[in-house]
Design an enzyme around this catalytic site. Structure first.
Site, PDB file in Angstrom:
ATOM      1  N   SER A 199      -1.851   1.667   2.584  1.00 21.41           N
ATOM      2  CA  SER A 199      -3.136   1.331   1.993  1.00 21.41           C
ATOM      3  C   SER A 199      -3.195  -0.162   1.644  1.00 21.41           C
ATOM      4  O   SER A 199      -2.998  -1.017   2.501  1.00 21.41           O
ATOM      5  CB  SER A 199      -3.356   2.222   0.765  1.00 21.41           C
ATOM      6  OG  SER A 199      -4.668   2.156   0.287  1.00 21.41           O
ATOM      7  N   ASP A 227      -6.066   7.965   3.856  1.00 19.60           N
ATOM      8  CA  ASP A 227      -5.111   7.192   3.054  1.00 19.60           C
ATOM      9  C   ASP A 227      -3.664   7.665   3.192  1.00 19.60           C
ATOM     10  O   ASP A 227      -3.359   8.838   2.948  1.00 19.60           O
ATOM     11  CB  ASP A 227      -5.555   7.291   1.596  1.00 19.60           C
ATOM     12  CG  ASP A 227      -4.566   6.709   0.610  1.00 19.60           C
ATOM     13  OD1 ASP A 227      -3.937   5.696   0.937  1.00 19.60           O
ATOM     14  OD2 ASP A 227      -4.423   7.286  -0.489  1.00 19.60           O
TER      15      ASP A 227
END
Length: 285
Positions: free
Chosen positions: A47, A167
């Site tokens: 991320s 994610d």
């Protein structure tokens, strides 16, 4: 999309995500660039951590700092009003389009040095398992965006090579075990949480589980996210005998949360990251 290495790395740099908390990581990496401290064979990030590493590998000093303080503080990026109207709370589409115009990633520079590997972690929507991408120049930006697509905050997923992704923090939030699996025996971890931090289930956790209910395996991974995070911390604190793990972590919780946009708080956490980066650079030398 899982890459088999030609050679095993010796030293890895792992970067945790955390949204706006990632400005701490940006401070650390800016100092490492200034000090020419680059002993790493493998770079692996999740991320915001992956995005920070990309700028670092591209040789773009303070690019992350500029993005956090000039672009990510705009109301178009994080908006409760947008979220309540059915759009994104964290609008990655706006962010990526704006970055491409105002401060684009130096993709060519990332791949100039063939002696190092760059891995971006995503989570498969269909299997609920981590996906370790070694992005090519043409899909590097999309891989970073996919790794940053936090369920609930970003309504949707990204598809790369036929794999639907969200994610990476859902399935491998601190990919130290993957670095070890790839052969790294000295692993430096840049955290955005204190070294002993453990996740607990909160409101966002339950809302994310509900938001991903159409994808059972992903929803299961979201439900187990706190346990997954705990296993990563356990590995860091009690590693196998043949590996050394060094944490670069704040001593106390950062002033920023995942969605903080106040520049004063961002500047404080960036300065703290620089301080910890300087301490690490001195100790490494």
């Amino acid at each position: 999309m899982v890459i088999n290495r030609k050679k095993k790395p010796g030293i890895a740099l792992v970067a945790e995500g955390g949204g706006m908390r990632g400005i701490f990581c940006a401070g650390v990496l800016d100092v490492l660039m200034e000090q020419k401290c680059r002993p790493f064979d493998l770079y692996i990030g999740v991320s915001a951590g992956a995005c920070n590493l990309a700028s670092h590998l591209g040789g773009q000093h303070q690019r992350n700092f500029r993005i956090y303080t000039r672009i990510m503080t705009r109301p178009e990026f994080i908006s409760m009003k947008k979220f309540l109207s059915g759009s994104h709370m964290m609008d990655l589409d706006y962010l990526w389009n704006t970055i491409d115009i105002e401060d684009p990633l130096a993709v060519t520079e990332i791949y100039r040095d063939q002696s190092r590997d760059f891995i971006v972690v995503g989570s498969s929507v269909e299997t609920g398992k981590p996906v370790y991408m070694q992005p090519r120049p043409e899909d590097c930006s999309m891989s970073l965006k996919a790794s940053s697509a936090v369920p609930l905050l970003y309504r949707g997923f990204l598809e790369i090579n036929g794999i639907k992704l969200v994610d990476g923090g859902v399935t491998d939030p601190i990919p130290v075990m993957e670095a070890y699996r790839r052969g790294a025996r000295r692993i430096v971890v840049i955290r955005t949480r204190p070294a002993l931090y453990r996740k607990s289930k909160g409101l966002e956790h339950y809302l994310s589980s509900f938001a991903t209910r159409k994808w059972p395996e992903l929803s299961r991974a979201v439900k187990n996210q706190a346990c997954t995070y705990g296993r990563c911390v356990d590995f860091i604190l009690n590693p196998p005998a043949d590996v050394e793990i060094i944490q670069i972590a704040p001593d106390a919780p950062l002033k920023c949360s995942r969605t903080t946009q106040e520049k004063e708080l961002l500047l404080s956490d960036y300065a703290l990251g620089r301080k910890h980066g300087e301490m690490f650079a001195r100790s490494w030398k």
